[in-house]
Design an enzyme around this catalytic site. Structure first.
Site, PDB file in Angstrom:
ATOM      1  N   HIS A   1     -33.808  -9.967  16.400  1.00 50.13           N
ATOM      2  CA  HIS A   1     -33.951 -11.429  16.439  1.00 50.13           C
ATOM      3  C   HIS A   1     -33.997 -11.969  17.868  1.00 50.13           C
ATOM      4  O   HIS A   1     -34.305 -13.148  18.080  1.00 50.13           O
ATOM      5  CB  HIS A   1     -32.837 -12.097  15.631  1.00 50.13           C
ATOM      6  CG  HIS A   1     -31.510 -12.166  16.324  1.00 50.13           C
ATOM      7  ND1 HIS A   1     -30.486 -11.281  16.077  1.00 50.13           N
ATOM      8  CD2 HIS A   1     -31.026 -13.032  17.261  1.00 50.13           C
ATOM      9  CE1 HIS A   1     -29.433 -11.594  16.822  1.00 50.13           C
ATOM     10  NE2 HIS A   1     -29.737 -12.641  17.548  1.00 50.13           N
TER      11      HIS A   1
ATOM     12  N   ASP B   1      18.484  15.110 -22.499  1.00 50.18           N
ATOM     13  CA  ASP B   1      18.269  13.904 -23.302  1.00 50.18           C
ATOM     14  C   ASP B   1      16.775  13.592 -23.368  1.00 50.18           C
ATOM     15  O   ASP B   1      16.083  13.597 -22.342  1.00 50.18           O
ATOM     16  CB  ASP B   1      19.036  12.735 -22.669  1.00 50.18           C
ATOM     17  CG  ASP B   1      19.070  11.503 -23.549  1.00 50.18           C
ATOM     18  OD1 ASP B   1      17.989  10.978 -23.866  1.00 50.18           O
ATOM     19  OD2 ASP B   1      20.179  11.068 -23.918  1.00 50.18           O
TER      20      ASP B   1
ATOM     21  N   ARG C   1       5.092  14.108  13.702  1.00 49.78           N
ATOM     22  CA  ARG C   1       5.903  12.887  13.789  1.00 49.78           C
ATOM     23  C   ARG C   1       5.636  12.101  15.059  1.00 49.78           C
ATOM     24  O   ARG C   1       5.436  10.897  15.022  1.00 49.78           O
ATOM     25  CB  ARG C   1       7.377  13.248  13.663  1.00 49.78           C
ATOM     26  CG  ARG C   1       8.312  12.049  13.656  1.00 49.78           C
ATOM     27  CD  ARG C   1       9.720  12.440  13.259  1.00 49.78           C
ATOM     28  NE  ARG C   1      10.654  11.343  13.430  1.00 49.78           N
ATOM     29  CZ  ARG C   1      10.831  10.348  12.566  1.00 49.78           C
ATOM     30  NH1 ARG C   1      10.079  10.304  11.480  1.00 49.78           N
ATOM     31  NH2 ARG C   1      11.714   9.384  12.787  1.00 49.78           N
TER      32      ARG C   1
ATOM     33  N   ASP D   1     -32.207  -5.975  11.679  1.00 53.11           N
ATOM     34  CA  ASP D   1     -31.983  -6.662  12.949  1.00 53.11           C
ATOM     35  C   ASP D   1     -31.572  -5.686  14.043  1.00 53.11           C
ATOM     36  O   ASP D   1     -30.450  -5.701  14.560  1.00 53.11           O
ATOM     37  CB  ASP D   1     -30.922  -7.745  12.776  1.00 53.11           C
ATOM     38  CG  ASP D   1     -30.889  -8.707  13.966  1.00 53.11           C
ATOM     39  OD1 ASP D   1     -31.870  -8.732  14.730  1.00 53.11           O
ATOM     40  OD2 ASP D   1     -29.873  -9.416  14.117  1.00 53.11           O
TER      41      ASP D   1
ATOM     42  N   ARG E   1      29.114   2.469 -20.964  1.00 52.40           N
ATOM     43  CA  ARG E   1      29.470   3.814 -20.514  1.00 52.40           C
ATOM     44  C   ARG E   1      28.322   4.500 -19.796  1.00 52.40           C
ATOM     45  O   ARG E   1      28.497   5.065 -18.715  1.00 52.40           O
ATOM     46  CB  ARG E   1      29.937   4.654 -21.710  1.00 52.40           C
ATOM     47  CG  ARG E   1      30.298   6.096 -21.339  1.00 52.40           C
ATOM     48  CD  ARG E   1      30.941   6.817 -22.502  1.00 52.40           C
ATOM     49  NE  ARG E   1      31.094   8.238 -22.247  1.00 52.40           N
ATOM     50  CZ  ARG E   1      32.084   8.767 -21.512  1.00 52.40           C
ATOM     51  NH1 ARG E   1      32.993   7.968 -20.966  1.00 52.40           N
ATOM     52  NH2 ARG E   1      32.171  10.072 -21.338  1.00 52.40           N
TER      53      ARG E   1
ATOM     54  N   SER F   1     -25.729 -11.630  21.297  1.00 47.54           N
ATOM     55  CA  SER F   1     -26.636 -10.960  20.374  1.00 47.54           C
ATOM     56  C   SER F   1     -27.319  -9.765  21.029  1.00 47.54           C
ATOM     57  O   SER F   1     -27.703  -9.808  22.208  1.00 47.54           O
ATOM     58  CB  SER F   1     -27.711 -11.948  19.901  1.00 47.54           C
ATOM     59  OG  SER F   1     -27.167 -12.911  19.028  1.00 47.54           O
ATOM     60  N   GLY F   2     -27.473  -8.717  20.248  1.00 46.00           N
ATOM     61  CA  GLY F   2     -28.130  -7.518  20.746  1.00 46.00           C
ATOM     62  C   GLY F   2     -27.227  -6.600  21.532  1.00 46.00           C
ATOM     63  O   GLY F   2     -27.571  -5.447  21.796  1.00 46.00           O
TER      64      GLY F   2
END
Length: 801
Positions: free
Chosen positions: A613, A158, A438, A656, A172, A751-752
């Site tokens: 910084h 088809d 798996r 930085d 049908r 920081s750092g």
């Protein structure tokens, strides 16, 4: 697209990387499928087993299973689209690709998928049934059309494509909702788009996904195999409103693609109304209140919070009214709130079958992280297999569908992707994130070590216990006395247990024949005094044995602390209190009078990495000093090493980041050790296991004054720069890490300090703590200097000084 369609599209890839390739089949290791129609054969090899499936006459063979050890071959009529896959060691599952494909080529005469509903959602009638419609096409009249069950087929060619007789007596037959394999249209928001469009909506050519030029990124095809990041085709790996790609234009990092919508309706889901399974993507209930009791904002509204998670952008996600939903594959259903001060929160939707299980709680860490017996009671933090593969989340069904869920095993503590033993296997295990493998046993050792063997008694002399050296992961000489934990060969192949006889049968070196050689488990050893060093039998059937790469003990190692870290994921500001000296590269940067101001990372005995910084008040080396080997901020432990600074070198282009040269090298010992450096331009995967450490602000969560640690997920810069997050502030030489819902972050005083990620059994410093918008705020992750972008500068600076 479900896992099984994924298996088809990855078929060639899986076979080629996972083992012997069988043309036309997808391969999964350690898997077994249940089927009423199956048949067993004794065969000589894998190819003979494949031939049995191809010539099977009792039923249509869609799958075969091959056991290498016993040379057993099972053909089966079912596949992973129709039956559950079970775990089974030493067995490899091969599925015919044509029966996994859920799209139609041309008019679909060769379609062999499992769609069984018509375009109007009518259920298909079985082809061998005569009610409610007497068919013209039956399995007997058209044996080659595969008219099995009630699956859509096209036995008569088809032109409209696959169809079926319906169970509606008034209709049908009808065509089915089978998409075209050409894939040049999308459904929903295009997460399943697999077409070949490779230009953006503005006409710019897409960058290849496996390339880091023009733009560096975290979307590696190898780490996201289920996302089909092929060539430079437009894709949607992160749940955006539509497919996109990185561009080849230096001025435009990424852009959306123009993909038309398919005319066919998207595939439906089975809605979950009263409870959720997994991440709750299918939840369609009416709960509209968050965990803290806030009312949800309507998904179609833009007040009080603007957003793009709208019903128009996500047409298949059930974004009705203000009900809790999970449109972007979060941990659980959530919503935007009607509180202007709280953008969004998770919802308290119960889990199906059991009381709700918190998926990422604070876990009291087992400092030894080892298991007793067969590990059923193991509750440690390991989430990596013995061969180094990352574990799949127990609540997830990708890349492997399974029934080992938190709901099915409520007492097994199946949280996150942590190694567990829910079914009483011989050791903790997990499903892997590798589609071709798996499951595997985990990289966890037993808590109790077998006592040292006793030497043969000599006349009139008492038996003397043979002492083995401590379990250091390095060797002396040729490694005859090596008793370390490495169990992978130099080529990355997992070692076979010395007591095992599969896949390689041997009697030369076993715990019984050589009781004093440490042949317990599958760790590398040198029982025959090989001049080249420790070796092992391998789990690769094509390689009987290989040498292992064990460094000499005199060699300075990086990133492998003697004292094992907790590797804590607590979601608290400041995280968990660390095991003392478990992060031996952490330093404390201090003023000349001893006040802690910043953190830093030892990368060589005389060099420290920190943030630029931290030196805003003064750039004179004499204004600072460094403490190493400490756990408390007070820094009065006997293990402390104190060093003055000889030089401060600020990062290039005002970045930085800074390098600090110590006046004299640090003494490397169990408490002081450098972290490893990454490869140049390396981009950390969002699945990586990364940690921040420091003595920073804890905002009342406890542990002040001692070193604390916190595990964070890395967030791709594309996501971090979205308007909802940091709105374009993050530079290419920076990276983001944190929880998008907030609750945990680096803070003032950190920081750092280091952001280290665990890869290939060692810690690499991938980031330097730089800045953030507040601490632990939702949608505002911390920002770190991306160390891999500064490798040339680091090498040049150290060589010049």
């Amino acid at each position: 697209m479900d896992l099984n369609t994924a298996a088809f599209l990855l078929g060639a890839f899986l076979c080629s990387v996972g083992g012997t390739e069988i043309e036309g089949y997808s391969r999964t290791e350690g898997a077994w499928i249940l089927s009423l129609n199956k048949r067993m054969y004794s065969v000589s090899n894998l190819a003979e087993c494949a031939d049995k499936c191809n010539t099977e006459t009792l039923f249509t063979c869609r799958t075969f299973m091959y056991d290498e050890n016993d040379r057993e071959c099972w053909t089966a009529a079912a596949n992973s689209k129709t039956e559950n896959i079970m775990r089974r060691g030493n067995t490899v599952l091969y599925e015919k690709n044509e029966y996994l494909l859920e799209c139609a080529n041309g008019i679909g005469t060769d379609y062999r998928g499992t769609k069984s509903r018509t375009k109007s959602e009518k259920v298909c009638q079985r082809w061998d049934a005569s009610y409610p419609h007497r068919p013209n096409f039956t399995p007997q009249s058209h044996p080659r059309a595969d008219l099995d069950s009630n699956f859509c087929r096209n036995p008569d060619g088809d032109k409209g494509g696959p169809w079926c007789y319906t169970t509606d007596s008034q209709k049908r037959w009808e065509h089915c909702n089978v998409p075209s394999c050409s894939g040049e249209c999308m459904v929903c928001n295009g997460e399943d788009y697999k077409g070949t469009i490779s230009t953006t909506e503005n006409g710019v050519t897409c960058q290849r996904w496996d390339s880091q030029k023009t733009h560096n990124h975290d979307y590696h095809p190898s780490s996201l195999p289920q996302k089909y990041l092929e060539e430079n085709y437009c894709r949607n790996p992160d749940g955006d409103p539509r497919p996109w790609c990185f561009t080849t234009s230096p001025s435009k990092r990424w852009d959306y693609c123009s993909i038309p919508r398919c005319t066919a309706e998207p595939s439906t889901i089975v809605p979950e109304v009263d409870c959720v399974t997994g991440e709750g993507v299918a939840y369609r209930g009416t709960i509209a209140v968050t965990e803290s009791g806030k009312m949800c904002q309507s998904w179609s509204a833009q007040m009080p919070h603007k957003h793009n998670q709208s019903p128009e952008n996500y047409p298949c996600k059930g974004l009705d009214n203000n009900y809790c939903r999970n449109p972007n594959n979060e941990r659980m259903p959530w919503c935007y709130t009607t509180d202007p001060g709280k953008r969004w929160e998770y919802c308290n939707v119960p889990r199906c079958g059991v009381a709700r299980i918190q998926d990422d709680p604070v876990i009291p860490p087992n400092e030894e992280d080892c298991y007793e017996g067969n590990g059923v009671s193991y509750r440690g933090l390991t989430s990596e297999t013995s061969s180094g593969k990352k574990c799949q989340r127990w609540s997830s069904m990708t890349p492997h569908r399974h029934n080992k869920t938190p709901e099915a095993y409520p007492n097994a503590d199946l949280r996150g992707n942590l190694c567990r033993n829910p079914d009483g296997d011989k050791a903790p295990w997990c499903f892997t994130t590798n589609p071709a493998v798996r499951w595997e046993y985990c990289n966890v050792k037993r808590c109790s070590v077998r006592p040292s063997e006793i030497s043969s008694p000599q006349p009139h002399i008492a038996s003397i216990a043979i002492q083995t050296p401590p379990e250091k992961d390095c060797k002396i000489g040729n490694g005859e006395t090596y008793r370390g934990p490495t169990s992978v060969t130099a080529n990355g192949v997992t070692c076979q247990a010395w007591s095992a006889q599969t896949p390689h049968s041997h009697m030369s070196f076993t715990p019984e024949t050589h009781p004093t050689k440490g042949l317990e488990g599958n760790s590398c050893r040198n029982p025959d005094n090989d001049v080249s060093g420790p070796w092992c039998y391998t789990t690769d059937r094509d390689r009987i044995w290989e040498h292992c790469q064990i460094p000499d003990c005199v060699e300075m190692k990086c990133g492998t602390p003697v004292i094992k870290p907790k590797r804590c994921f607590s979601r608290l500001v400041g995280g968990c209190v660390s095991n003392p000296h478990s992060w031996p590269w952490q330093i404390s940067l201090r003023t000349s009078i001893g006040k802690h101001i910043c953190g830093g990372t030892l990368i060589y005995p005389q060099w420290v990495l920190s943030a630029a910084h931290c030196f805003e008040s003064s750039k004179r080396p004499s204004a600072y000093k460094v403490f190493l080997g400490i756990h408390t901020e007070q820094g009065n432990e006997p293990s402390k090493q104190e060093r003055r600074l000889e030089k401060i070198v600020m990062g290039p282009n005002r970045a930085d980041i800074a390098l600090l040269k110590l006046e004299s090298p640090a003494i490397i010992n169990d408490n002081v050790q450098p972290a490893c450096l990454p490869e140049k331009d390396y981009i950390v995967s969002s699945t990586a296991e990364c940690f921040v450490t420091g003595w920073g602000e804890t905002q009342g969560t406890g542990g002040d004054g001692v070193l604390k640690e916190e595990g964070f997920p890395v967030i791709e810069n594309k996501v971090c720069n979205l308007p909802d997050y940091l709105n374009g502030r993050v530079q290419n030489n920076e990276m983001c890490a944190g929880y998008i819902e907030g609750g945990s972050d680096s803070c003032q005083g950190d920081s750092g300090g280091p952001l280290v990620c665990y890869e290939q059994n060692k810690f690499l410093v991938q980031g330097v703590t730089s800045w953030g918008l507040g601490c632990a705020n939702a949608m505002k992750p911390g920002v770190y200097a991306r160390v891999s972008k500064f490798m040339d500068w680091i090498d040049t600076t150290i060589k010049a000084n």
